[in-house]
Design an enzyme around this catalytic site. Structure first.
Site, PDB file in Angstrom:
ATOM      1  N   GLY A  28       0.834  -1.186   0.000  1.00  0.00           N
ATOM      2  CA  GLY A  28       0.000   0.000   0.000  1.00  0.00           C
ATOM      3  C   GLY A  28       0.872   1.242   0.000  1.00  0.00           C
ATOM      4  O   GLY A  28       2.027   1.205   0.441  1.00  0.00           O
ATOM      5  N   TYR A  29       0.314   2.317  -0.476  1.00  0.00           N
ATOM      6  CA  TYR A  29       1.059   3.570  -0.617  1.00  0.00           C
ATOM      7  C   TYR A  29       0.589   4.584   0.407  1.00  0.00           C
ATOM      8  O   TYR A  29      -0.605   4.827   0.556  1.00  0.00           O
ATOM      9  CB  TYR A  29       0.907   4.108  -2.045  1.00  0.00           C
ATOM     10  CG  TYR A  29       1.672   3.234  -3.002  1.00  0.00           C
ATOM     11  CD1 TYR A  29       2.986   3.523  -3.320  1.00  0.00           C
ATOM     12  CD2 TYR A  29       1.111   2.070  -3.507  1.00  0.00           C
ATOM     13  CE1 TYR A  29       3.718   2.687  -4.139  1.00  0.00           C
ATOM     14  CE2 TYR A  29       1.835   1.226  -4.329  1.00  0.00           C
ATOM     15  CZ  TYR A  29       3.138   1.550  -4.639  1.00  0.00           C
ATOM     16  OH  TYR A  29       3.865   0.717  -5.439  1.00  0.00           O
TER      17      TYR A  29
END
Length: 155
Positions: A28-29
């Site tokens: 995830g960012y």
């Protein structure tokens, strides 16, 4: 300064198969822009935070640090800008290079991408017969962009 130099390719569906078990990746960012991205990734029983700079041709600055798996899972659930990307990674050695083949699941199901890291941007690499076409310069295939606009939403 760490440098990542890689080329990215689409892969013919399952022409490369029968490799045995791959390794599940979730990532995830925390932020992603043209200038930089910060991601958290679980890779089997390990976890990492990675900071990447802007891509210039096929190279970019990259810094990666191992973090506790428990922390990474909490970050993925609570702090990611978008739902985490999920994929199965296979490693294939071919003609002196290690290829990482990612078979995406979830919202990016149907997309299979192979990446090969190079020592130099001009380094020659022989392509396996399961490679379709190169997409190194197409930002739609950046993982950070796939988290925002998944493959399943493309027209």
């Amino acid at each position: 300064m760490a440098k990542e130099i890689e080329r990215k390719f689409l892969v013919h569906p399952r022409k490369w198969s029968d490799l045995g078990a791959g390794l599940v990746i979730r990532q995830g960012y925390l932020c992603a822009s043209k200038q930089s991205s910060v991601r958290v990734r679980t890779y089997g029983d390990k976890a990492y935070v990675t900071i990447k700079g802007a891509t210039a041709d096929i190279a970019r600055d990259e810094y990666e640090y191992e973090i506790p798996l428990k922390d990474a899972n909490e970050i993925l659930v609570n702090l990611s800008e978008h739902p985490p990307i999920e994929k199965m990674r296979y490693r294939i050695v071919f003609k002196g290079h290690t290829w990482e083949v990612d078979e995406f699941t979830g919202a990016n199901r149907g997309l299979t991408v192979a990446e090969v890291e190079l020592k130099d941007a001009k380094e020659q690499v022989e392509l396996p017969d399961w490679i379709d076409r190169e997409v190194s310069g197409d930002p739609r295939y950046f993982n950070s962009n796939l988290s925002i606009k998944p493959f399943s939403s493309w027209k």
